[in-house]
Design a protein around this motif. Structure first.
Motif, PDB file in Angstrom:
ATOM      1  N   LYS A  63       6.196  41.774  84.130  1.00 20.28           N
ATOM      2  CA  LYS A  63       6.157  40.937  82.938  1.00 20.28           C
ATOM      3  C   LYS A  63       4.924  41.275  82.111  1.00 20.28           C
ATOM      4  CE  LYS A  63       6.171  36.152  81.408  1.00 20.28           C
ATOM      5  NZ  LYS A  63       6.008  34.759  81.780  1.00 20.28           N
ATOM      6  N   LEU A  64       5.131  41.439  80.807  1.00 20.73           N
ATOM      7  CA  LEU A  64       4.012  41.644  79.899  1.00 20.73           C
ATOM      8  C   LEU A  64       3.346  40.298  79.635  1.00 20.73           C
ATOM      9  CD1 LEU A  64       5.444  44.102  77.206  1.00 20.73           C
ATOM     10  CD2 LEU A  64       4.133  44.633  79.251  1.00 20.73           C
ATOM     11  N   PRO A  65       2.082  40.309  79.227  1.00 18.52           N
ATOM     12  CA  PRO A  65       1.437  39.043  78.879  1.00 18.52           C
ATOM     13  C   PRO A  65       2.190  38.382  77.728  1.00 18.52           C
ATOM     14  CG  PRO A  65      -0.116  40.901  78.717  1.00 18.52           C
ATOM     15  CD  PRO A  65       1.222  41.466  79.015  1.00 18.52           C
ATOM     16  N   THR A  66       2.190  37.072  77.704  1.00 17.08           N
ATOM     17  CA  THR A  66       2.841  36.366  76.598  1.00 17.08           C
ATOM     18  C   THR A  66       2.041  36.608  75.322  1.00 17.08           C
ATOM     19  OG1 THR A  66       1.579  34.341  76.894  1.00 17.08           O
ATOM     20  CG2 THR A  66       3.641  34.540  78.162  1.00 17.08           C
ATOM     21  N   ALA A  67       2.695  36.390  74.192  1.00 18.94           N
ATOM     22  CA  ALA A  67       2.000  36.542  72.912  1.00 18.94           C
ATOM     23  C   ALA A  67       0.783  35.624  72.881  1.00 18.94           C
ATOM     24  CB  ALA A  67       2.945  36.236  71.756  1.00 18.94           C
ATOM     25  N   ARG A  68       0.928  34.422  73.391  1.00 12.04           N
ATOM     26  CA  ARG A  68      -0.188  33.473  73.415  1.00 12.04           C
ATOM     27  C   ARG A  68      -1.359  34.021  74.234  1.00 12.04           C
ATOM     28  NH1 ARG A  68       0.945  27.456  74.987  1.00 12.04           N
ATOM     29  NH2 ARG A  68       1.172  27.272  72.749  1.00 12.04           N
ATOM     30  N   GLU A  69      -1.077  34.615  75.389  1.00 12.87           N
ATOM     31  CA  GLU A  69      -2.136  35.187  76.234  1.00 12.87           C
ATOM     32  C   GLU A  69      -2.859  36.326  75.515  1.00 12.87           C
ATOM     33  OE1 GLU A  69      -0.244  34.318  80.670  1.00 12.87           O
ATOM     34  OE2 GLU A  69       0.294  36.168  79.617  1.00 12.87           O
ATOM     35  N   VAL A  70      -2.090  37.169  74.827  1.00 10.96           N
ATOM     36  CA  VAL A  70      -2.694  38.289  74.097  1.00 10.96           C
ATOM     37  C   VAL A  70      -3.547  37.764  72.950  1.00 10.96           C
ATOM     38  CG1 VAL A  70      -2.256  40.378  72.744  1.00 10.96           C
ATOM     39  CG2 VAL A  70      -0.831  39.865  74.740  1.00 10.96           C
ATOM     40  N   VAL A  71      -3.039  36.748  72.237  1.00  9.73           N
ATOM     41  CA  VAL A  71      -3.784  36.161  71.123  1.00  9.73           C
ATOM     42  C   VAL A  71      -5.096  35.562  71.616  1.00  9.73           C
ATOM     43  CG1 VAL A  71      -3.767  34.260  69.450  1.00  9.73           C
ATOM     44  CG2 VAL A  71      -1.777  35.767  69.651  1.00  9.73           C
ATOM     45  N   GLU A  72      -5.044  34.854  72.738  1.00 12.49           N
ATOM     46  CA  GLU A  72      -6.262  34.243  73.284  1.00 12.49           C
ATOM     47  C   GLU A  72      -7.281  35.291  73.714  1.00 12.49           C
ATOM     48  OE1 GLU A  72      -4.888  31.682  76.414  1.00 12.49           O
ATOM     49  OE2 GLU A  72      -4.094  30.198  75.014  1.00 12.49           O
ATOM     50  N   ALA A  73      -6.810  36.401  74.236  1.00 18.14           N
ATOM     51  CA  ALA A  73      -7.712  37.444  74.736  1.00 18.14           C
ATOM     52  C   ALA A  73      -8.269  38.334  73.622  1.00 18.14           C
ATOM     53  CB  ALA A  73      -6.995  38.309  75.767  1.00 18.14           C
ATOM     54  N   THR A  74      -7.525  38.469  72.524  1.00 18.72           N
ATOM     55  CA  THR A  74      -7.912  39.438  71.497  1.00 18.72           C
ATOM     56  C   THR A  74      -8.178  38.848  70.121  1.00 18.72           C
ATOM     57  OG1 THR A  74      -5.598  39.843  70.921  1.00 18.72           O
ATOM     58  CG2 THR A  74      -6.580  41.279  72.610  1.00 18.72           C
TER      59      THR A  74
ATOM     60  N   ILE B 138      -6.010  38.042  67.784  1.00 25.70           N
ATOM     61  CA  ILE B 138      -5.175  38.648  66.746  1.00 25.70           C
ATOM     62  C   ILE B 138      -4.021  37.701  66.421  1.00 25.70           C
ATOM     63  CG2 ILE B 138      -5.780  41.020  67.345  1.00 25.70           C
ATOM     64  CD1 ILE B 138      -3.083  41.238  68.793  1.00 25.70           C
ATOM     65  N   ASN B 139      -3.309  37.992  65.366  1.00 23.83           N
ATOM     66  CA  ASN B 139      -2.194  37.170  64.922  1.00 23.83           C
ATOM     67  C   ASN B 139      -1.018  37.300  65.892  1.00 23.83           C
ATOM     68  OD1 ASN B 139       0.307  36.533  63.434  1.00 23.83           O
ATOM     69  ND2 ASN B 139      -1.079  36.276  61.696  1.00 23.83           N
ATOM     70  N   PRO B 140      -0.393  36.186  66.255  1.00 23.76           N
ATOM     71  CA  PRO B 140       0.759  36.249  67.173  1.00 23.76           C
ATOM     72  C   PRO B 140       1.888  37.141  66.658  1.00 23.76           C
ATOM     73  CG  PRO B 140       0.188  33.958  66.695  1.00 23.76           C
ATOM     74  CD  PRO B 140      -0.720  34.820  65.870  1.00 23.76           C
ATOM     75  N   ASN B 141       2.069  37.182  65.337  1.00 23.16           N
ATOM     76  CA  ASN B 141       3.132  38.021  64.777  1.00 23.16           C
ATOM     77  C   ASN B 141       2.874  39.501  65.040  1.00 23.16           C
ATOM     78  OD1 ASN B 141       4.677  35.899  63.767  1.00 23.16           O
ATOM     79  ND2 ASN B 141       3.446  35.804  61.891  1.00 23.16           N
ATOM     80  N   THR B 142       1.607  39.875  65.158  1.00 21.71           N
ATOM     81  CA  THR B 142       1.247  41.262  65.459  1.00 21.71           C
ATOM     82  C   THR B 142       1.704  41.625  66.865  1.00 21.71           C
ATOM     83  OG1 THR B 142      -0.651  41.113  63.980  1.00 21.71           O
ATOM     84  CG2 THR B 142      -0.682  42.878  65.623  1.00 21.71           C
ATOM     85  N   VAL B 143       1.492  40.717  67.798  1.00 23.71           N
ATOM     86  CA  VAL B 143       1.926  40.941  69.183  1.00 23.71           C
ATOM     87  C   VAL B 143       3.443  41.048  69.226  1.00 23.71           C
ATOM     88  CG1 VAL B 143       1.903  40.043  71.539  1.00 23.71           C
ATOM     89  CG2 VAL B 143      -0.064  39.652  70.032  1.00 23.71           C
ATOM     90  N   LEU B 144       4.110  40.129  68.547  1.00 13.68           N
ATOM     91  CA  LEU B 144       5.572  40.128  68.542  1.00 13.68           C
ATOM     92  C   LEU B 144       6.120  41.408  67.914  1.00 13.68           C
ATOM     93  CD1 LEU B 144       6.189  36.378  67.647  1.00 13.68           C
ATOM     94  CD2 LEU B 144       6.335  37.471  69.899  1.00 13.68           C
ATOM     95  N   LYS B 145       5.455  41.902  66.865  1.00 18.38           N
ATOM     96  CA  LYS B 145       5.873  43.161  66.232  1.00 18.38           C
ATOM     97  C   LYS B 145       5.763  44.313  67.226  1.00 18.38           C
ATOM     98  CE  LYS B 145       5.032  46.075  62.201  1.00 18.38           C
ATOM     99  NZ  LYS B 145       4.295  46.237  60.944  1.00 18.38           N
ATOM    100  N   ALA B 146       4.669  44.353  67.976  1.00 15.14           N
ATOM    101  CA  ALA B 146       4.479  45.413  68.976  1.00 15.14           C
ATOM    102  C   ALA B 146       5.559  45.320  70.050  1.00 15.14           C
ATOM    103  CB  ALA B 146       3.092  45.298  69.603  1.00 15.14           C
ATOM    104  N   TYR B 147       5.816  44.122  70.535  1.00 14.87           N
ATOM    105  CA  TYR B 147       6.821  43.935  71.584  1.00 14.87           C
ATOM    106  C   TYR B 147       8.219  44.305  71.076  1.00 14.87           C
ATOM    107  CZ  TYR B 147       3.522  41.663  74.815  1.00 14.87           C
ATOM    108  OH  TYR B 147       2.491  41.392  75.689  1.00 14.87           O
ATOM    109  N   ARG B 148       8.506  43.986  69.802  1.00 16.63           N
ATOM    110  CA  ARG B 148       9.809  44.375  69.227  1.00 16.63           C
ATOM    111  C   ARG B 148       9.933  45.896  69.164  1.00 16.63           C
ATOM    112  NH1 ARG B 148       8.878  40.015  65.730  1.00 16.63           N
ATOM    113  NH2 ARG B 148       8.123  41.419  64.115  1.00 16.63           N
ATOM    114  N   GLU B 149       8.832  46.577  68.825  1.00 13.99           N
ATOM    115  CA  GLU B 149       8.843  48.041  68.774  1.00 13.99           C
ATOM    116  C   GLU B 149       9.109  48.622  70.164  1.00 13.99           C
ATOM    117  OE1 GLU B 149       8.539  51.972  67.453  1.00 13.99           O
ATOM    118  OE2 GLU B 149       8.831  50.133  66.325  1.00 13.99           O
ATOM    119  N   LEU B 150       8.454  48.070  71.168  1.00 12.03           N
ATOM    120  CA  LEU B 150       8.675  48.519  72.551  1.00 12.03           C
ATOM    121  C   LEU B 150      10.112  48.238  72.990  1.00 12.03           C
ATOM    122  CD1 LEU B 150       5.285  47.258  73.989  1.00 12.03           C
ATOM    123  CD2 LEU B 150       6.010  49.665  73.883  1.00 12.03           C
ATOM    124  N   GLU B 151      10.642  47.116  72.542  1.00 13.12           N
ATOM    125  CA  GLU B 151      12.030  46.773  72.873  1.00 13.12           C
ATOM    126  C   GLU B 151      12.996  47.732  72.176  1.00 13.12           C
ATOM    127  OE1 GLU B 151      14.664  42.718  73.411  1.00 13.12           O
ATOM    128  OE2 GLU B 151      12.988  42.686  72.014  1.00 13.12           O
TER     129      GLU B 151
END
Length: 129
Positions: free
Chosen positions: A36-47, A49-62
């Motif tokens: 499992k990849l970190p949730t968008a919330r976990e990435v946002v808290e650690a970095t 950055i905007n949650p939409n940025t994480v979601l965009k990256a995950y969509r690209e990987l998908e």
């Protein structure tokens, strides 16, 4: 689990950095099928950055077929890119080489340039044979 490090000065889009770091973790065997990849919330808290940025990256990987989003569960690795495990003897040799380069006073960009030049040379040579 992968921990993303965002370099805001690199000139590389943040979502691209996430995609690249995820692929690197897949290549090194740090992430495997079913992880499992970190949730968008976990990435946002650690970095921060905007949650939409994480979601965009995950969509690209998908889109590339590397991960799949499971509604209400998270995002999971579908397939690995690993051919050399993270504990490979080659990694240990490269680690030792990088350490020697640093001790010799080379900066990160110098080491990257040198390594890239050697890689280009080796893989061009292999294509010509």
């Amino acid at each position: 689990m992968v921990e993303y490090r965002i370099d805001r000065r690199s000139g590389v889009a943040t979502y691209v950095q996430i995609v690249q770091q995820t692929k690197q973790a897949l290549r090194l065997g740090l992430l495997e099928q079913g992880d499992k990849l970190p949730t968008a919330r976990e990435v946002v808290e650690a970095t921060a950055i905007n949650p939409n940025t994480v979601l965009k990256a995950y969509r690209e990987l998908e889109r590339e077929g590397l991960v799949e989003a499971r509604r209400g569960l998270g995002t999971f690795v579908r397939r690995s890119l690993s051919s050399t495990p993270a504990d490979s003897p080659l990694r240990a040799e490269l680690d030792a080489w990088a350490s020697r380069a640093r001790e010799a006073g080379l900066q990160r960009d110098d080491v990257a340039a040198l390594f890239t030049a050697v890689l280009d040379e080796q893989f061009t040579k292999g294509d010509q044979e």
